[in-house]
Design a protein around this motif. Structure first.
Motif, PDB file in Angstrom:
ATOM      1  N   PRO A  26      38.700 102.309  66.892  1.00 21.15           N
ATOM      2  CA  PRO A  26      39.873 101.617  66.798  1.00 21.15           C
ATOM      3  C   PRO A  26      39.459 100.188  66.485  1.00 21.15           C
ATOM      4  O   PRO A  26      39.185  99.860  67.548  1.00 21.15           O
ATOM      5  N   ARG A  27      40.481  99.563  65.632  1.00 25.24           N
ATOM      6  CA  ARG A  27      39.646  98.333  64.970  1.00 25.24           C
ATOM      7  C   ARG A  27      41.217  97.539  64.954  1.00 25.24           C
ATOM      8  O   ARG A  27      42.165  97.978  63.638  1.00 25.24           O
ATOM      9  N   LEU A  28      40.908  95.903  65.216  1.00 20.77           N
ATOM     10  CA  LEU A  28      41.937  95.366  65.083  1.00 20.77           C
ATOM     11  C   LEU A  28      41.771  93.942  64.221  1.00 20.77           C
ATOM     12  O   LEU A  28      40.754  93.591  65.072  1.00 20.77           O
ATOM     13  N   THR A  29      42.288  93.059  63.375  1.00 15.83           N
ATOM     14  CA  THR A  29      41.944  92.698  63.053  1.00 15.83           C
ATOM     15  C   THR A  29      43.847  90.834  62.531  1.00 15.83           C
ATOM     16  O   THR A  29      44.645  91.756  62.327  1.00 15.83           O
ATOM     17  N   ASP A  30      43.301  90.134  63.333  1.00 12.32           N
ATOM     18  CA  ASP A  30      44.005  89.409  62.862  1.00 12.32           C
ATOM     19  C   ASP A  30      45.327  89.617  64.513  1.00 12.32           C
ATOM     20  O   ASP A  30      46.755  89.912  63.630  1.00 12.32           O
ATOM     21  N   GLY A  31      45.427  90.770  64.680  1.00 16.37           N
ATOM     22  CA  GLY A  31      46.372  91.419  65.679  1.00 16.37           C
ATOM     23  C   GLY A  31      47.327  92.785  65.058  1.00 16.37           C
ATOM     24  O   GLY A  31      48.117  92.673  65.410  1.00 16.37           O
ATOM     25  N   ARG A  32      46.480  93.232  64.629  1.00 20.43           N
ATOM     26  CA  ARG A  32      46.801  93.924  62.549  1.00 20.43           C
ATOM     27  C   ARG A  32      45.993  95.423  62.595  1.00 20.43           C
ATOM     28  O   ARG A  32      44.817  94.594  62.698  1.00 20.43           O
ATOM     29  N   PRO A  33      46.141  96.314  62.982  1.00 19.73           N
ATOM     30  CA  PRO A  33      45.503  97.587  62.862  1.00 19.73           C
ATOM     31  C   PRO A  33      44.844  97.904  61.609  1.00 19.73           C
ATOM     32  O   PRO A  33      45.349  97.786  60.853  1.00 19.73           O
ATOM     33  N   LEU A  34      43.501  97.754  61.682  1.00 12.43           N
ATOM     34  CA  LEU A  34      42.732  97.595  60.808  1.00 12.43           C
ATOM     35  C   LEU A  34      42.047  99.175  60.111  1.00 12.43           C
ATOM     36  O   LEU A  34      41.506  99.979  60.813  1.00 12.43           O
ATOM     37  N   ILE A  35      42.934  99.639  58.498  1.00 14.07           N
ATOM     38  CA  ILE A  35      42.374 101.148  58.373  1.00 14.07           C
ATOM     39  C   ILE A  35      41.210 101.007  58.003  1.00 14.07           C
ATOM     40  O   ILE A  35      39.868 102.117  58.388  1.00 14.07           O
ATOM     41  N   ALA A  36      40.819 100.294  57.320  1.00 11.58           N
ATOM     42  CA  ALA A  36      39.628 100.731  56.829  1.00 11.58           C
ATOM     43  C   ALA A  36      38.767  98.916  56.032  1.00 11.58           C
ATOM     44  O   ALA A  36      39.933  98.073  56.178  1.00 11.58           O
ATOM     45  N   GLU A  37      37.564  99.040  55.578  1.00 16.07           N
ATOM     46  CA  GLU A  37      36.982  97.387  55.210  1.00 16.07           C
ATOM     47  C   GLU A  37      35.980  98.231  54.124  1.00 16.07           C
ATOM     48  O   GLU A  37      35.161  98.772  55.023  1.00 16.07           O
ATOM     49  N   ILE A  38      35.498  97.391  53.512  1.00 17.74           N
ATOM     50  CA  ILE A  38      34.596  97.094  52.376  1.00 17.74           C
ATOM     51  C   ILE A  38      33.043  96.227  52.545  1.00 17.74           C
ATOM     52  O   ILE A  38      34.025  95.292  52.474  1.00 17.74           O
ATOM     53  N   PHE A  39      32.101  97.230  52.768  1.00 18.74           N
ATOM     54  CA  PHE A  39      31.285  95.499  52.919  1.00 18.74           C
ATOM     55  C   PHE A  39      30.836  95.911  51.192  1.00 18.74           C
ATOM     56  O   PHE A  39      30.216  96.543  51.510  1.00 18.74           O
ATOM     57  N   PRO A  40      30.725  95.452  50.104  1.00 21.51           N
ATOM     58  CA  PRO A  40      30.158  95.443  48.790  1.00 21.51           C
ATOM     59  C   PRO A  40      28.829  95.645  49.126  1.00 21.51           C
ATOM     60  O   PRO A  40      28.482  95.594  47.623  1.00 21.51           O
ATOM     61  N   GLU A  41      27.946  94.511  49.640  1.00 23.37           N
ATOM     62  CA  GLU A  41      27.031  94.290  49.533  1.00 23.37           C
ATOM     63  C   GLU A  41      26.050  95.471  50.003  1.00 23.37           C
ATOM     64  O   GLU A  41      24.866  95.540  49.513  1.00 23.37           O
ATOM     65  N   GLU A  42      26.433  96.540  50.465  1.00 17.25           N
ATOM     66  CA  GLU A  42      25.648  97.323  51.460  1.00 17.25           C
ATOM     67  C   GLU A  42      26.215  98.842  50.671  1.00 17.25           C
ATOM     68  O   GLU A  42      26.118  99.555  50.831  1.00 17.25           O
ATOM     69  N   ASN A  43      27.484  98.773  49.424  1.00 15.19           N
ATOM     70  CA  ASN A  43      28.144  99.675  49.234  1.00 15.19           C
ATOM     71  C   ASN A  43      28.745 100.476  50.279  1.00 15.19           C
ATOM     72  O   ASN A  43      28.599 101.848  50.306  1.00 15.19           O
ATOM     73  N   VAL A  44      29.158  99.976  51.294  1.00  9.41           N
ATOM     74  CA  VAL A  44      29.690 100.672  52.278  1.00  9.41           C
ATOM     75  C   VAL A  44      31.279 100.779  52.669  1.00  9.41           C
ATOM     76  O   VAL A  44      31.597  99.294  52.563  1.00  9.41           O
ATOM     77  N   ALA A  45      31.773 101.118  52.927  1.00 12.49           N
ATOM     78  CA  ALA A  45      33.233 101.170  53.740  1.00 12.49           C
ATOM     79  C   ALA A  45      33.387 102.257  54.641  1.00 12.49           C
ATOM     80  O   ALA A  45      33.050 103.705  55.465  1.00 12.49           O
ATOM     81  N   VAL A  46      34.597 101.774  55.408  1.00 14.97           N
ATOM     82  CA  VAL A  46      34.713 102.082  57.654  1.00 14.97           C
ATOM     83  C   VAL A  46      36.025 102.600  57.480  1.00 14.97           C
ATOM     84  O   VAL A  46      36.509 101.315  56.815  1.00 14.97           O
ATOM     85  N   ILE A  47      35.958 103.323  57.749  1.00 11.39           N
ATOM     86  CA  ILE A  47      36.913 103.716  58.294  1.00 11.39           C
ATOM     87  C   ILE A  47      37.504 104.103  59.568  1.00 11.39           C
ATOM     88  O   ILE A  47      37.126 105.181  59.805  1.00 11.39           O
ATOM     89  N   SER A  48      38.906 104.240  60.225  1.00 10.93           N
ATOM     90  CA  SER A  48      38.597 103.904  61.261  1.00 10.93           C
ATOM     91  C   SER A  48      39.960 105.393  61.463  1.00 10.93           C
ATOM     92  O   SER A  48      41.256 105.422  60.840  1.00 10.93           O
ATOM     93  N   CYS A  49      39.297 106.356  61.777  1.00  7.00           N
ATOM     94  CA  CYS A  49      40.284 107.596  62.095  1.00  7.00           C
ATOM     95  C   CYS A  49      41.627 107.169  62.956  1.00  7.00           C
ATOM     96  O   CYS A  49      42.574 107.551  62.238  1.00  7.00           O
ATOM     97  N   PRO A  50      41.427 106.836  64.051  1.00  7.09           N
ATOM     98  CA  PRO A  50      42.824 106.151  64.897  1.00  7.09           C
ATOM     99  C   PRO A  50      43.893 105.319  64.250  1.00  7.09           C
ATOM    100  O   PRO A  50      45.487 106.241  64.760  1.00  7.09           O
ATOM    101  N   THR A  51      43.358 104.354  63.453  1.00  6.13           N
ATOM    102  CA  THR A  51      44.277 104.122  62.730  1.00  6.13           C
ATOM    103  C   THR A  51      45.332 104.954  61.868  1.00  6.13           C
ATOM    104  O   THR A  51      46.153 104.449  61.631  1.00  6.13           O
ATOM    105  N   LEU A  52      45.023 105.883  61.707  1.00  3.86           N
ATOM    106  CA  LEU A  52      45.937 106.355  60.315  1.00  3.86           C
ATOM    107  C   LEU A  52      46.758 107.636  61.655  1.00  3.86           C
ATOM    108  O   LEU A  52      47.308 108.195  61.007  1.00  3.86           O
TER     109      LEU A  52
END
Length: 362
Positions: A85-111
């Protein structure tokens, strides 16, 4: 297909062990079908199981994902499906894209815990399209949803994040964390508790004083007794197994609160399932053993099915309290892996050779 349909795409879907991996395998074919609608052939989807690691400062360690991507010949997109489970600025973070690595992280619990198959598919597709069309227009997508919002990075190489609101998003996240804990699979670990509870609850079948007491107790009082018994067992399990997490610093207070809420709710499901099973067992036993004529003589009134149910309910409450004590004598039971906080610590300290972190291709 239209002439402007992009060329083929290779996607690597890496998932945490457990529920994320099962979900990844279940939706792989659907993901391939959606990709075939958006891209020209060839379209490839590969899956892999690996635990996403955390650095000591709680930031994500993407080194394993980059290494796995090299093994697959550097796919166009790497998607990490995690139970973190991920939070940023007090809000649940569903996904984050890291363009330099061509990687996206998706949090299952947030969905959330419900309808997650469709939500995960939409989120995966949304991330893929953004990563393969970094300079394209940001109009409405058929994979977008009104309850989640992208924050696009202004600077090249910066991260794009997908958030949801804190109110409903927080509730959705806690329910998703409970689903990740898999309480119905955890319940069998309480075998010693069930044995002690069954032995104690069985006394209710043979002791007529319990029959009389259950007959004269009102329904609200019986329900309160059951609730208190369940609460007592949950408290005992938390204390005896040290399941309550404390934040090491104030910045982690909110996410640790979510961990603890999910632990309590997971145990609530486990103990409620145990209580329900106990009520059913005692009810069946009572119907078989206790003669209605004999019960009539003891309680002074005509017994009904509700009478037997009241006896089973009160006896189960006694049994659950005894079961809490019984669980402390089961050295084989380890409930600490039930909690997100403990599994998060394993992400920092587990060695690569341990089963939970072994890469499994498919």
């Amino acid at each position: 297909m239209a002439d402007d349909t992009p060329d083929g795409v290779r996607v690597l879907l890496v998932s945490d062990p457990g529920l994320p991996t099962r979900r990844a395998h279940a939706l792989r074919d659907d993901l391939q079908k959606y990709l075939a609608e958006e891209f020209r052939p060839p379209v490839e989807v590969h899956t892999r199981t690996a635990m996403l690691r955390l650095r000591p400062d709680d930031s994500l360690d993407l080194d394993d994902a980059v290494q796995i991507a090299r093994e697959f010949g550097h796919p166009d997109v790497v998607l990490l499906l995690t139970e973190l489970p991920r939070l940023t600025d007090g809000r649940p973070l569903i996904a984050e894209i890291f363009p330099e690595e061509n990687v996206a992280v998706i949090s299952c619990p947030t969905l959330g815990a419900f309808a997650t198959r469709r939500r995960i598919l939409d989120t995966l597709m949304d991330c893929i399209l953004r990563m393969t069309h970094p300079a394209g227009p940001r109009g409405p997508s058929r994979f977008g949803r009104s309850w989640r919002h992208w924050n696009d990075a202004d600077d090249a190489g910066a991260h794009s994040t997908l958030h949801t609101g804190m109110a409903l998003g927080g509730v959705r996240m806690v329910l998703g964390m409970v689903a990740s804990n898999e309480p119905l699979k955890t319940a069998p670990r309480l075998s010693s508790a069930l044995a002690a509870a069954s032995a104690t609850g069985a006394f209710g079948i043979f002791y007529s004083s319990i029959w009389a007491m259950s007959t004269f107790l009102s329904t609200p009082r019986l329900l309160s007794i059951g609730a208190l018994a369940i609460g007592a067992m949950i408290l005992w399990l938390i204390l005896s197994n040290v399941l309550w997490d404390s934040p090491k610093r104030s910045s982690l207070a909110r996410v640790v609160l979510l961990y603890n809420l999910s632990t309590v709710m997971t145990l609530l499901v486990c103990v409620a399932a145990l209580y329900s099973a106990l009520v059913l067992l005692i009810l069946v036993g009572g119907l078989i053993v206790i003669s209605p004529d004999y019960m009539r003589e003891v309680i002074g009134q005509e017994p009904t099915f509700t009478t037997y149910l009241d006896i089973a309910w009160l006896s189960a409450a006694m049994g659950v309290v005894a079961g809490a004590l019984g669980s402390s004598f089961d050295r084989e039971t380890n409930l600490r892996s039930l909690t997100h906080g403990q599994r998060e610590r394993q992400r920092r300290y587990t060695e690569e050779s341990e089963p939970g972190s072994t890469h499994q291709p498919s």
